[in-house]
Scaffold this motif. Structure first.
Motif, PDB file in Angstrom:
ATOM      1  N   UNK A 201       0.830  -1.187  -0.130  1.00 32.47           N
ATOM      2  CA  UNK A 201       0.077  -0.101  -0.040  1.00 32.47           C
ATOM      3  C   UNK A 201       0.779   1.295  -0.020  1.00 32.47           C
ATOM      4  N   UNK A 202       1.955   1.346   0.874  1.00 32.62           N
ATOM      5  CA  UNK A 202       2.576   2.360   0.680  1.00 32.62           C
ATOM      6  C   UNK A 202       3.611   2.477  -0.572  1.00 32.62           C
ATOM      7  N   UNK A 203       3.914   1.471  -1.222  1.00 32.19           N
ATOM      8  CA  UNK A 203       4.539   1.528  -2.647  1.00 32.19           C
ATOM      9  C   UNK A 203       3.811   2.177  -3.478  1.00 32.19           C
ATOM     10  N   UNK A 204       2.440   1.859  -3.335  1.00 38.47           N
ATOM     11  CA  UNK A 204       1.521   2.697  -4.499  1.00 38.47           C
ATOM     12  C   UNK A 204       1.375   4.022  -3.987  1.00 38.47           C
ATOM     13  N   UNK A 205       1.897   4.508  -2.989  1.00 37.18           N
ATOM     14  CA  UNK A 205       1.686   5.674  -2.559  1.00 37.18           C
ATOM     15  C   UNK A 205       2.689   6.805  -3.198  1.00 37.18           C
ATOM     16  N   UNK A 206       4.055   6.232  -3.559  1.00 44.70           N
ATOM     17  CA  UNK A 206       5.005   6.905  -3.958  1.00 44.70           C
ATOM     18  C   UNK A 206       4.915   7.296  -5.365  1.00 44.70           C
ATOM     19  N   UNK A 207       5.977   8.085  -5.710  1.00 43.78           N
ATOM     20  CA  UNK A 207       6.243   8.531  -7.054  1.00 43.78           C
ATOM     21  C   UNK A 207       7.509   8.595  -7.645  1.00 43.78           C
ATOM     22  N   UNK A 208       8.458   8.196  -6.362  1.00 44.87           N
ATOM     23  CA  UNK A 208       9.865   8.086  -6.821  1.00 44.87           C
ATOM     24  C   UNK A 208      10.107   6.409  -6.999  1.00 44.87           C
ATOM     25  N   UNK A 209      10.755   6.308  -8.324  1.00 42.77           N
ATOM     26  CA  UNK A 209      10.976   4.742  -8.726  1.00 42.77           C
ATOM     27  C   UNK A 209      11.770   4.016  -7.306  1.00 42.77           C
ATOM     28  N   UNK A 210      12.720   4.738  -6.906  1.00 43.52           N
ATOM     29  CA  UNK A 210      13.583   3.969  -5.770  1.00 43.52           C
ATOM     30  C   UNK A 210      12.512   3.564  -4.586  1.00 43.52           C
ATOM     31  N   UNK A 211      11.669   4.629  -4.301  1.00 41.12           N
ATOM     32  CA  UNK A 211      10.726   4.428  -3.132  1.00 41.12           C
ATOM     33  C   UNK A 211       9.664   3.444  -3.341  1.00 41.12           C
ATOM     34  N   UNK A 212       9.533   3.255  -4.594  1.00 38.01           N
ATOM     35  CA  UNK A 212       8.126   2.384  -4.913  1.00 38.01           C
ATOM     36  C   UNK A 212       8.847   1.175  -4.708  1.00 38.01           C
ATOM     37  N   UNK A 213      10.205   0.863  -5.165  1.00 36.02           N
ATOM     38  CA  UNK A 213      10.723  -0.439  -5.172  1.00 36.02           C
ATOM     39  C   UNK A 213      11.053  -0.649  -3.632  1.00 36.02           C
ATOM     40  N   UNK A 214      11.370   0.233  -3.028  1.00 36.92           N
ATOM     41  CA  UNK A 214      11.744  -0.105  -1.581  1.00 36.92           C
ATOM     42  C   UNK A 214      10.601  -0.465  -0.628  1.00 36.92           C
ATOM     43  N   UNK A 215       9.443  -0.018  -0.784  1.00 33.16           N
ATOM     44  CA  UNK A 215       8.356  -0.553  -0.230  1.00 33.16           C
ATOM     45  C   UNK A 215       7.780  -1.746  -0.800  1.00 33.16           C
ATOM     46  N   UNK A 216       7.959  -2.017  -1.895  1.00 32.81           N
ATOM     47  CA  UNK A 216       7.737  -3.351  -2.490  1.00 32.81           C
ATOM     48  C   UNK A 216       8.690  -4.497  -1.906  1.00 32.81           C
ATOM     49  N   UNK A 217       9.980  -4.239  -1.431  1.00 33.26           N
ATOM     50  CA  UNK A 217      10.714  -4.938  -0.771  1.00 33.26           C
ATOM     51  C   UNK A 217      10.312  -5.243   0.509  1.00 33.26           C
ATOM     52  N   UNK A 218       9.861  -4.173   1.331  1.00 34.44           N
ATOM     53  CA  UNK A 218       9.418  -4.368   2.546  1.00 34.44           C
ATOM     54  C   UNK A 218       8.315  -5.429   2.403  1.00 34.44           C
TER      55      UNK A 218
END
Length: 780
Positions: free
Chosen positions: A293-310
């Motif tokens: 859910x937090x990954x879908x909130x992001x617009x930064x490519x790295x942050x999107x990937x980071x939350x999907x790692x979580x």
């Protein structure tokens, strides 16, 4: 293992540390070209470890080591089975590509050598962690990963955000490391094992122990903080302040997987209990949902990937704790697939940022023509992350759905969480690996163009490997997946899953996931807005809670310091002497060790005279009107003791006591004279009464302790040793001198050093208190 093979394996484990030493001078000499040479070291490690695949896949293990501290039974030992070997291959193989990628990404950076040194140290720490057999080695390398990640996350230390993220990661994972240490000590005390190989042979001994729950909670403290499980997930996305090579390596094959590795490693001895099969799926599922859910909130490519790692780490923990053999197979397959596609996608995101100047998905589009190789790598990785057929990610997703059986209660709940999580990760995969390359061209700070080979060789290799592993899955299972699952399960497991779709419930669930993922992809802006509104309504989160906890800790520290370190020497001394009194008296009273009342000895007249002198000196100290008189009077006590030494046949000790007392009185008197302290005692009566009480209690404690010591039968073993060997070994007849100079020479050296430091401090005080003569008078 033979001695030659052991030496070669030990060398392989330490090659990254050698590379860390060589990196700075090589980068100064060759610039970014040094990456090609430095990448040889992890490549050699990969080749060496790959040589053990045949042994491990046939059911064997590779173990060895050297005695580290033989007297304590501590060994520097390693243990390579399907689990640790797979991790070692991922760490060294992906590490090779990361080193190359770092050379291109940091081209021209003035601190590239320092960065390369840190990344190789990080690699060595992680390799040592997964290869460790000894508990002590495991803990040492576990903490070393935290330290090296701190250096890497805070590499750009000029930015406050980087410093905060590095400190946050160190605090969270460092606290988890202490929890793990306590857990290992509990496990060792229960099982008697100090090595993982010995622990795995203890069967259900740990599960049957009343200390099982304590060991379980402490181990989870280490694993959950390292692998960013809810509510400790917040440090991992913040770690994106590190350069992209760090993010790619951290998320694919190194530190964040350490907690999952630990849980998988201890599954045979900690698993198969109600606590294990409840806590791990619960927290894993929560982490999966929060991360996606937090990954879908992001617009930064790295942050999107980071939350999907979580989210992915949560999925791995959930499957590891589910309790079935099929779930373990799914966890193993997904861990390998995730390492490949996540490393590739992070490098793709970094490459896009490097060549366009932005990672904002709202500003990116139409890059496929300008960056065709990057597009190919990103698309292949997205296919695997999305779980589409023929990829290794598809095999993992199918096994996940097959593992979580349909039923009432927990299974159907976990199945729903898995579907939602995979659906959102599908959307994220294509938002990162496809959306920036299609559609209308975006307005980017730099003109898009394909990056150099150092940047695209890594993501292309990992993405292609994710596809090849799926196409040749049976060969890959036989060599890697099945041995790894066997090590986690604690018994032989043979994985037969294929990348070719087979009709059945798992496949139908995969189709549903893909359909929902496509819908989430096209409506990601609305989903992002809805999640943003929900988060704004909630307000507080663990990341803010960390800041509040740190501020509270600082306030507590300042408050405690104001109380404990208030700047009054009188209070410091009172506390110290009270602590001494408690230490002396409480054990004797509690354990009924008070001495028997002694008979007062018959003394000669001259002995009574010495006692009388001591009493007079004591009265002089107590009733002295100024501090200088008290100091001089205090020397009377020391002289009386020196006279007693002389009467009892110890002239050398007597002489030493005379010298010490004389020097002490002279030096203290000199200091008092120079410092011109207040000549009279202005303390109120209650302070004097308190000091009298503390002095009395301390004196009673020392007196009772000495009486108790004299009433214990004398053990002459050490005295006899000195008497027998002083002449033979030290060539001295005076036993006391021999003890001081030879047998306890280091003690004497330390005492001399203390006296020297004290003398220098006194000299400084004297000079500070001495008024300086005017320059004109000095010249005259």
């Amino acid at each position: 293992m033979g001695s030659g093979a052991q030496s070669l394996t030990l060398l392989a484990l330490f090659l990254p540390f050698l590379g860390a030493v060589l990196a700075p001078p090589l980068c100064r000499a060759l610039g970014h070209g040094a990456a090609w040479l430095l990448a040889i070291l992890p490549a050699l490690i990969f080749v060496h470890l790959a040589g053990f695949v045949g042994i491990v896949s046939s059911g064997g293990v590779v173990a060895g080591g050297y005695d580290w501290i033989p007297s304590l039974g501590v060994r520097f030992s390693w243990y390579l089975d399907g689990l640790s070997l797979t991790f070692g291959l991922l760490i060294s193989g992906i590490g090779t590509l990361i080193v190359l990628y770092s050379g291109g990404y940091l081209k021209g950076h003035p601190q590239q050598g320092r960065f390369m040194s840190f990344i190789l140290l990080f690699m060595g720490a992680m390799l040592g962690l997964v290869a460790s057999d000894s508990f002590l080695m495991l803990f040492v390398f576990w903490e070393l990963t935290s330290i090296t990640s701190f250096l890497l996350i805070g590499f750009d230390h000029g930015r406050e955000a980087a410093r905060r993220a590095a400190l946050q990661a160190l605090v969270v994972t460092g606290m988890g490391g202490l929890s793990l240490l306590a857990g290992l000590l509990v496990i060792s005390s229960v099982t008697g094992a100090t090595e993982l190989s010995a622990l795995l042979s203890t069967g259900g001994l740990l599960r049957d122990s009343p200390l099982y729950l304590a060991a379980f909670v402490l181990v989870l403290g280490g694993a959950f903080t390292k692998s960013a499980q809810f509510p400790f997930h917040f440090w991992l996305p913040n770690a994106m302040e590190a350069p992209t090579p760090v993010s790619a390596y951290l998320h694919s094959a190194t530190m964040v997987k350490a907690g999952v590795y630990l849980l998988m490693r201890l599954n045979p001895v900690l698993g198969d209990t109600a606590a294990w099969e409840t806590v791990l799926p619960l927290f894993g599922a929560a982490t999966l949902l929060v991360g996606t859910l937090l990954a879908m909130r992001q617009t930064d490519l790295k942050l999107m990937l980071a939350y999907t790692t979580v989210a992915s780490l949560g999925l791995l923990v959930m499957l590891t704790g589910y309790g079935s053999e099929r779930a373990i197979e799914a966890a193993v397959l997904y861990l390998i697939a995730h390492s490949l596609f996540k490393g590739a996608l992070f490098m793709v995101a970094g490459l896009i940022d490097h060549e366009t100047g932005t990672r904002d998905i709202r500003r990116l589009g139409g890059l496929a023509r300008a960056m065709p190789i990057t597009f190919a790598a990103g698309l292949m990785a997205a296919l695997s992350m999305g779980g589409l057929p023929l990829t290794f990610g598809f095999i993992a997703k199918e096994e996940i759905y097959a593992a979580v059986e349909i039923g009432m209660g927990v299974p159907v709940l976990l199945l729903g969480v898995a579907i939602v999580g995979n659906m959102l990760m599908f959307a994220i995969a294509f938002l990162v690996g496809l959306k920036p390359f299609v559609g209308a061209a975006g307005k980017t700070p730099a003109k898009p163009h394909e990056g150099p080979a150092l940047l695209w060789i890594g993501p292309l290799c990992l993405a292609a490997l994710g596809l090849l592993a799926g196409l040749f899955s049976q060969m890959f299972h036989a060599a890697i997946s099945s041995p790894m699952a066997s090590a986690v399960a604690g018994n032989p497991v043979e994985i037969a899953a294929s990348s070719v779709p087979h009709l059945g419930l798992p496949f139908y669930l995969s189709l549903a996931t893909i359909a929902l993922g496509v819908a989430a992809y096209f409506t990601h802006a609305r989903i992002r807005f809805g999640i943003a509104v929900a988060l704004a309504a909630i307000g507080w989160g663990p990341d803010r809670g960390f800041d509040q906890a740190m501020r509270g800790l600082l306030r507590l520290s300042f408050g405690a310091t104001r109380i404990v370190q208030n700047g009054r020497l009188h209070i410091y001394l009172t506390v110290v002497f009270l602590a001494v009194a408690v230490t002396l008296l409480v054990p004797m009273i509690v354990f009924d060790e008070l001495p028997a009342m002694p008979q007062f000895p018959d003394l000669w007249l001259h002995e009574w005279t010495i006692v009388l002198i001591a009493v007079i000196g004591l009265g002089a100290v107590v009733y002295a009107k100024d501090r200088l008189t008290a100091i001089v009077s205090l020397g009377i006590q020391g002289f009386a003791v020196a006279l007693l030494f002389m009467l009892f046949g110890a002239p050398d000790l007597s002489f030493t006591q005379f010298m010490v007392e004389t020097l002490s009185v002279v030096i203290l008197a000199l200091v008092m004279t120079r410092l011109k302290l207040t000549p009279s005692d202005h303390r109120p009566t209650h302070e004097k009464a308190l000091d009298l009480s503390v002095a009395t209690v301390c004196g009673a404690g020392f007196g009772l302790l000495l009486l108790k010591v004299t009433q214990v039968p004398f053990d002459a073993t050490l005295s006899q040793f000195y008497e027998a060997h002083s002449r033979a070994l030290a060539h001295g007849r005076n036993i006391v001198n021999v003890i001081i100079v030879d047998f306890r020479g280091l003690d004497t050296l330390g005492e001399i050093a203390v006296v020297m430091v004290a003398g220098l401090a006194i000299l400084a005080l004297i000079r500070v208190g001495t008024p300086q003569a005017p320059a004109a008078k000095r010249e005259a």
